[in-house]
Design a protein around this motif. Structure first.
Motif, mmCIF file in Angstrom:
data_model
loop_
_atom_site.group_PDB
_atom_site.id
_atom_site.type_symbol
_atom_site.label_atom_id
_atom_site.label_comp_id
_atom_site.label_asym_id
_atom_site.label_seq_id
_atom_site.Cartn_x
_atom_site.Cartn_y
_atom_site.Cartn_z
ATOM 1 N N LYS A 277 0.836 -1.216 0.000
ATOM 2 C CA LYS A 277 0.000 0.000 0.000
ATOM 3 C C LYS A 277 0.864 1.257 0.000
ATOM 4 C CE LYS A 277 -4.214 0.338 1.834
ATOM 5 N NZ LYS A 277 -5.249 0.382 2.878
ATOM 6 N N PHE A 278 2.054 1.163 0.619
ATOM 7 C CA PHE A 278 2.976 2.301 0.584
ATOM 8 C C PHE A 278 3.349 2.601 -0.876
ATOM 9 C CE2 PHE A 278 7.466 3.582 0.188
ATOM 10 C CZ PHE A 278 7.419 4.815 0.822
ATOM 11 N N ALA A 279 3.696 1.531 -1.620
ATOM 12 C CA ALA A 279 4.087 1.716 -3.034
ATOM 13 C C ALA A 279 2.902 2.263 -3.835
ATOM 14 C CB ALA A 279 4.565 0.399 -3.614
ATOM 15 N N ALA A 280 1.694 1.719 -3.536
ATOM 16 C CA ALA A 280 0.507 2.174 -4.270
ATOM 17 C C ALA A 280 0.243 3.650 -3.992
ATOM 18 C CB ALA A 280 -0.700 1.337 -3.872
ATOM 19 N N SER A 281 0.341 4.040 -2.729
ATOM 20 C CA SER A 281 0.057 5.439 -2.381
ATOM 21 C C SER A 281 1.110 6.371 -2.992
ATOM 22 C CB SER A 281 0.003 5.617 -0.862
ATOM 23 O OG SER A 281 1.286 5.440 -0.300
ATOM 24 N N MET A 282 2.350 5.883 -3.067
ATOM 25 C CA MET A 282 3.405 6.678 -3.723
ATOM 26 C C MET A 282 3.059 6.916 -5.192
ATOM 27 S SD MET A 282 6.186 7.796 -2.376
ATOM 28 C CE MET A 282 7.101 7.778 -0.882
ATOM 29 N N ARG A 283 2.638 5.801 -5.858
ATOM 30 C CA ARG A 283 2.303 5.895 -7.280
ATOM 31 C C ARG A 283 1.182 6.907 -7.502
ATOM 32 N NH1 ARG A 283 3.088 0.510 -7.713
ATOM 33 N NH2 ARG A 283 0.900 0.060 -7.251
ATOM 34 N N VAL A 284 0.136 6.792 -6.679
ATOM 35 C CA VAL A 284 -1.022 7.690 -6.829
ATOM 36 C C VAL A 284 -0.588 9.139 -6.585
ATOM 37 C CG1 VAL A 284 -3.221 8.356 -5.806
ATOM 38 C CG2 VAL A 284 -2.727 5.948 -6.231
ATOM 39 N N THR A 285 0.163 9.353 -5.514
ATOM 40 C CA THR A 285 0.548 10.726 -5.156
ATOM 41 C C THR A 285 1.456 11.337 -6.219
ATOM 42 O OG1 THR A 285 0.370 10.128 -2.848
ATOM 43 C CG2 THR A 285 1.577 12.140 -3.341
ATOM 44 N N PHE A 286 2.430 10.546 -6.689
ATOM 45 C CA PHE A 286 3.327 11.093 -7.715
ATOM 46 C C PHE A 286 2.568 11.377 -9.012
ATOM 47 C CE2 PHE A 286 6.771 10.144 -4.902
ATOM 48 C CZ PHE A 286 7.784 10.992 -5.307
ATOM 49 N N SER A 287 1.628 10.500 -9.355
ATOM 50 C CA SER A 287 0.820 10.760 -10.560
ATOM 51 C C SER A 287 0.036 12.053 -10.378
ATOM 52 C CB SER A 287 -0.166 9.626 -10.820
ATOM 53 O OG SER A 287 0.517 8.426 -10.940
ATOM 54 N N PHE A 288 -0.550 12.205 -9.204
ATOM 55 C CA PHE A 288 -1.344 13.406 -8.915
ATOM 56 C C PHE A 288 -0.466 14.655 -9.033
ATOM 57 C CE2 PHE A 288 -3.005 16.495 -5.784
ATOM 58 C CZ PHE A 288 -4.253 16.726 -6.352
ATOM 59 N N VAL A 289 0.708 14.615 -8.418
ATOM 60 C CA VAL A 289 1.604 15.781 -8.456
ATOM 61 C C VAL A 289 2.032 16.057 -9.897
ATOM 62 C CG1 VAL A 289 3.874 16.656 -7.755
ATOM 63 C CG2 VAL A 289 2.434 15.460 -6.092
ATOM 64 N N GLY B 152 -12.882 7.850 2.420
ATOM 65 C CA GLY B 152 -11.784 7.567 3.343
ATOM 66 C C GLY B 152 -11.042 6.276 3.044
ATOM 67 N N THR B 153 -11.437 5.568 1.964
ATOM 68 C CA THR B 153 -10.806 4.267 1.679
ATOM 69 C C THR B 153 -9.615 4.378 0.727
ATOM 70 O OG1 THR B 153 -12.196 3.905 -0.248
ATOM 71 C CG2 THR B 153 -13.059 3.152 1.874
ATOM 72 N N GLY B 154 -9.607 5.441 -0.094
ATOM 73 C CA GLY B 154 -8.574 5.543 -1.129
ATOM 74 C C GLY B 154 -8.937 4.705 -2.344
ATOM 75 N N GLY B 155 -10.155 4.186 -2.365
ATOM 76 C CA GLY B 155 -10.577 3.328 -3.476
ATOM 77 C C GLY B 155 -11.130 4.118 -4.632
ATOM 78 N N PRO B 156 -11.583 3.539 -5.694
ATOM 79 C CA PRO B 156 -11.589 2.084 -5.891
ATOM 80 C C PRO B 156 -10.196 1.522 -6.227
ATOM 81 C CG PRO B 156 -12.457 3.206 -7.824
ATOM 82 C CD PRO B 156 -12.217 4.262 -6.810
ATOM 83 N N ILE B 157 -9.929 0.357 -5.683
ATOM 84 C CA ILE B 157 -8.654 -0.370 -5.862
ATOM 85 C C ILE B 157 -7.456 0.565 -5.639
ATOM 86 C CG2 ILE B 157 -7.542 -2.202 -7.192
ATOM 87 C CD1 ILE B 157 -9.873 -2.130 -9.115
ATOM 88 N N ASN B 158 -7.507 1.261 -4.536
ATOM 89 C CA ASN B 158 -6.409 2.170 -4.137
ATOM 90 C C ASN B 158 -6.112 3.265 -5.173
ATOM 91 O OD1 ASN B 158 -6.066 0.800 -1.780
ATOM 92 N ND2 ASN B 158 -4.399 -0.492 -2.570
ATOM 93 N N SER B 159 -7.037 3.517 -6.097
ATOM 94 C CA SER B 159 -6.717 4.467 -7.170
ATOM 95 C C SER B 159 -6.706 5.920 -6.679
ATOM 96 C CB SER B 159 -7.715 4.323 -8.329
ATOM 97 O OG SER B 159 -9.014 4.629 -7.865
ATOM 98 N N LEU C 194 -5.699 6.521 -3.407
ATOM 99 C CA LEU C 194 -5.028 6.404 -2.108
ATOM 100 C C LEU C 194 -3.846 7.381 -2.057
ATOM 101 C CD1 LEU C 194 -5.001 4.850 0.620
ATOM 102 C CD2 LEU C 194 -3.310 3.322 -0.419
ATOM 103 N N PHE C 195 -4.177 8.638 -1.754
ATOM 104 C CA PHE C 195 -3.104 9.626 -1.607
ATOM 105 C C PHE C 195 -2.219 9.223 -0.433
ATOM 106 C CE2 PHE C 195 -5.035 13.729 -3.591
ATOM 107 C CZ PHE C 195 -5.138 13.059 -4.802
#
Lengths: 314, 359
Positions: free
Chosen positions: A84-96, A256-263, A265-266
């Motif tokens: 989940k750490f890696a997933a949240s990194m991916r989402v956050t970096f994509s967002f930034v 508050g879940t960061g879903g769907p499928i962690n997409s 997940l900031f």
């Protein structure tokens, strides 16, 4: 005789010290009294908690029991055993990566348009700034949910053209984009700063360029953009930091879940879950410090490269 | 190849407010023309209309006989040097000079010789790789002029180009711009509020006031024969003295005036009716304390003496309370508080009627 003399010297020195202290207090006391609220805030609410969280990041702590020192175990777990750490990194970096450039481009575009001496400029400025005042609020995030839901306003609009839109916020392919669009919509703050920067560029630079036959586009990329680089730099740093810190929209839109499928997940949302859903305060503190380091690295990198592309007049 | 500029009934309006009121002007090819006047007189606006930076509200502007009112600035064959220099701070001196040529789509092989030629004329070759912030005021000014030269324009326009420089540098650049005009031979139009710049640089001076042309002429013509009181007061430093006077009698060859309690006979007829009030104008440098140099004008109580080394300035008051400035050659021993007698050569006296026109 000597002892009495020494004693009188001590007393004199004591008096002198007291008078120095009292003079200092008389001169500066009021200033320090005014500083006290800030000092309490800084040490009690900022520096103190920050240092405590740094300590906690090396512990296991669930709020109920005493923290247990685990060394760098939290940090090691992050990079070796936490998908989940890696997933949240991916989402956050994509967002930034997408939201910051898009927001800056949009803000600059609107600022350039507003800078062309149009009537009612203060009104437009206020109207365009409004989303920034409301943007990070829960209410707007809820509104965004209504807009991009399966039966939301966006799909109602698309239906007019015979297009059946997906549920943007429950589809992992689009959910992050709704958050990016929400972020771009809050372009008011960088726009106001761009507008101030544009106002600083002397009109005679453009007049000299127009005498040289430069088209509006050439004037923009040869004069406006280079002269605006200090402002672009400032906005880029501030908006990047803001984007890394983004939390509320993802929290509301995903429930508050960061879903769907962690997409959605900031990183900050994941941090929140670890801290306040699972009460892993030590691990959450470690996550927070990693974010601090990432933001510092980005900012440092921006400053290092700035000498190659930011033009300061003097 | 020098170029002519013709302005016919040029008007400039901002909304309802008219700031230039029908200016007519013929600028001869190759001339150095200076627009001079106080702040707000419209001189910069007129220049900017010629440049194409301000739309012309009325009248015609011709360059070499071709009407230019609607022609964009870039196609008028004009280069302009701005008061603030308007150098691009993020570009090197070379890039600043080359910008116009690059914009015009010229190749590097054509740009380089033109930039180098301009840089050599202005002696800025060693500065070509520097940024504007690394240059002194005088060097920036040279680069600004260089940027105009590389474009090989038909007409050079200068908008108060020396006003940001210190006094010494201003004198130096004045000489250099005049030299440049001699070398290039182009028509140059120069705006300034400094009448010394106008007198020293111009072939022709255009004196503007309140959006009107007050007088056009060679510097010494304006100095010797001002058409009105405004021109007389504006041209010349120190400023011309004006005293209240009354015309007593006029005949075909002379006039009698009463000025500062003295009766003075002028060897020419003043165009006014006897008994009317007139202004008696005399330049400070045309007043003497020696009886041998002219007629007695007035006794003067000396309020202040300024020793300039090469000249002595005396500021005094006449018996009827009017102030008078006297400029004497060399170092004169005149004490403050003393009384001296001012004398004038009646041939160097100017008379202005109640409407300000020369009489």
């Amino acid at each position: 005789m000597t002892a009495r003399a020494d004693a009188s010297i001590d007393i004199a020195a004591g008096r002198a010290n007291r008078s120095v202290l009292s003079r200092f207090w008389e001169r500066n006391g009021a200033g320090y009294m005014f500083l006290v609220p800030w000092l309490i805030g800084f040490f009690g609410l900022t520096l103190g908690p920050a240092l405590i969280s740094l300590y906690l990041s090396f512990t296991n702590f669930d709020l109920l029991r005493e923290p247990v020192w685990v060394g760098t175990a939290n940090y090691v777990r992050m990079v070796t055993a936490d998908p989940k750490f890696a997933a949240s990194m991916r989402v956050t970096f994509s967002f930034v990566l997408f939201s910051v450039p898009l927001k800056l481009c949009f803000a600059l575009l609107v600022a350039v348009a507003l800078n062309r001496g149009m009537r009612g400029l203060p009104l437009y400025r206020a109207v365009f700034y409004l989303p920034s005042l409301l943007g990070a609020s829960v209410a707007i995030a809820v509104l965004w949910r209504q807009l991009f839901a399966a039966d939301g306003l966006v799909n109602m609009f698309l239906a007019n053209f015979g297009i059946v839109g997906p549920s943007w916020i429950s589809n992992p392919n689009y959910s992050l984009w709704t958050l990016i669009v929400l972020s771009v919509w809050q372009f008011g703050s960088p726009m106001i700063i761009f507008l101030a920067g544009l106002r600083q560029i002397p009109a005679d630079m453009y007049e000299a360029a127009s005498l040289d036959g430069a088209s509006r586009w050439r004037q923009f990329y040869k004069i406006t953009l280079p002269l605006l680089t200090p402002v672009i730099f400032f906005n880029a740093v501030v908006q990047t930091i803001e984007a890394f810190k983004a939390f509320t929209p993802a929290f509301i839109i995903s429930g508050g879940t960061g879903g769907p499928i962690n997409s959605t997940l900031f990183y900050t949302l994941y941090l929140y879950q670890e801290a306040f859903a699972y009460f892993r305060m030590g691990y959450a503190s470690a996550l927070a410090w990693v974010l601090v380091v990432i933001v510092a690295l980005f900012t440092g990198f921006a400053f290092l490269t700035s000498k190659f592309w930011v033009h300061y007049d003097d | 190849m020098a170029t002519s500029v013709t302005l016919t009934k040029i008007v400039k309006r901002y909304g309802e407010v008219e700031v230039i009121h029908g200016v007519d002007l013929e600028i001869v090819p190759g001339q150095f023309v200076v627009f001079v006047g106080p702040s707000g007189c419209g001189k910069s606006t007129l220049l900017r209309m010629i440049a194409g930076l301000e739309p012309i509200s009325g009248g015609d502007m011709l360059i070499d006989g071709e009407r230019m009112n609607q022609v964009p600035a870039a196609r008028r064959g004009i280069a302009m040097v701005f008061q603030s220099y308007a150098l691009y701070p993020h570009m090197s001196v070379y890039k600043n000079l080359a910008f116009g040529l690059e914009t015009a789509g010229l190749k590097d092989a054509e740009i380089r010789p033109r930039v180098m030629r301009a840089a050599e004329i202005l002696r800025i070759v060693p500065l070509l790789e520097r940024k504007p912030k690394q240059l002194s005021g005088g060097q920036r000014q040279r680069v600004a002029i260089g940027r105009a030269i590389v474009r090989e324009p038909r007409i050079f326009l200068f908008d108060e180009p020396l006003s940001n420089l210190d006094a010494e540098l201003r004198v130096q650049m004045r000489v250099e711009i005049a030299k440049l005009h001699r070398e290039l031979g182009n028509t140059m139009i120069y705006v300034t509020h400094d009448q010394v710049e106008a007198m020293t640089m111009a072939d022709t001076i255009v004196v503007l006031n309140g959006g009107h042309v007050e007088q056009v002429g060679a510097p010494l013509d304006l100095y010797n024969a001002p058409r009105n009181k405004f021109v007389a007061g504006f041209i010349g430093s120190p400023k011309m003295n004006f005293l209240e006077a009354r015309l007593e009698a006029v005949d075909g060859v002379g006039s009698a005036l009463s000025v500062a309690g003295t009766r003075m006979i002028l060897p020419r007829a003043v165009r006014a009716t006897p008994g009317s009030s007139v202004q008696f104008g005399v330049r400070p440098e045309h007043i003497s304390l020696s009886e041998a140099d002219g007629l007695r004008l007035a006794d003067l109580r000396v309020d202040l003496v300024e020793q300039l080394g090469g000249a002595t300035m005396i500021y005094g008051t006449t018996a009827d309370g009017q102030t008078l400035t006297v400029s004497l050659d060399g170092q004169q021993d005149v004490a403050r508080g003393s009384t001296v007698t001012a004398h004038v050569d009646p041939r160097r006296v100017h008379i202005f009627l109640e409407d300000g026109a020369a009489g």
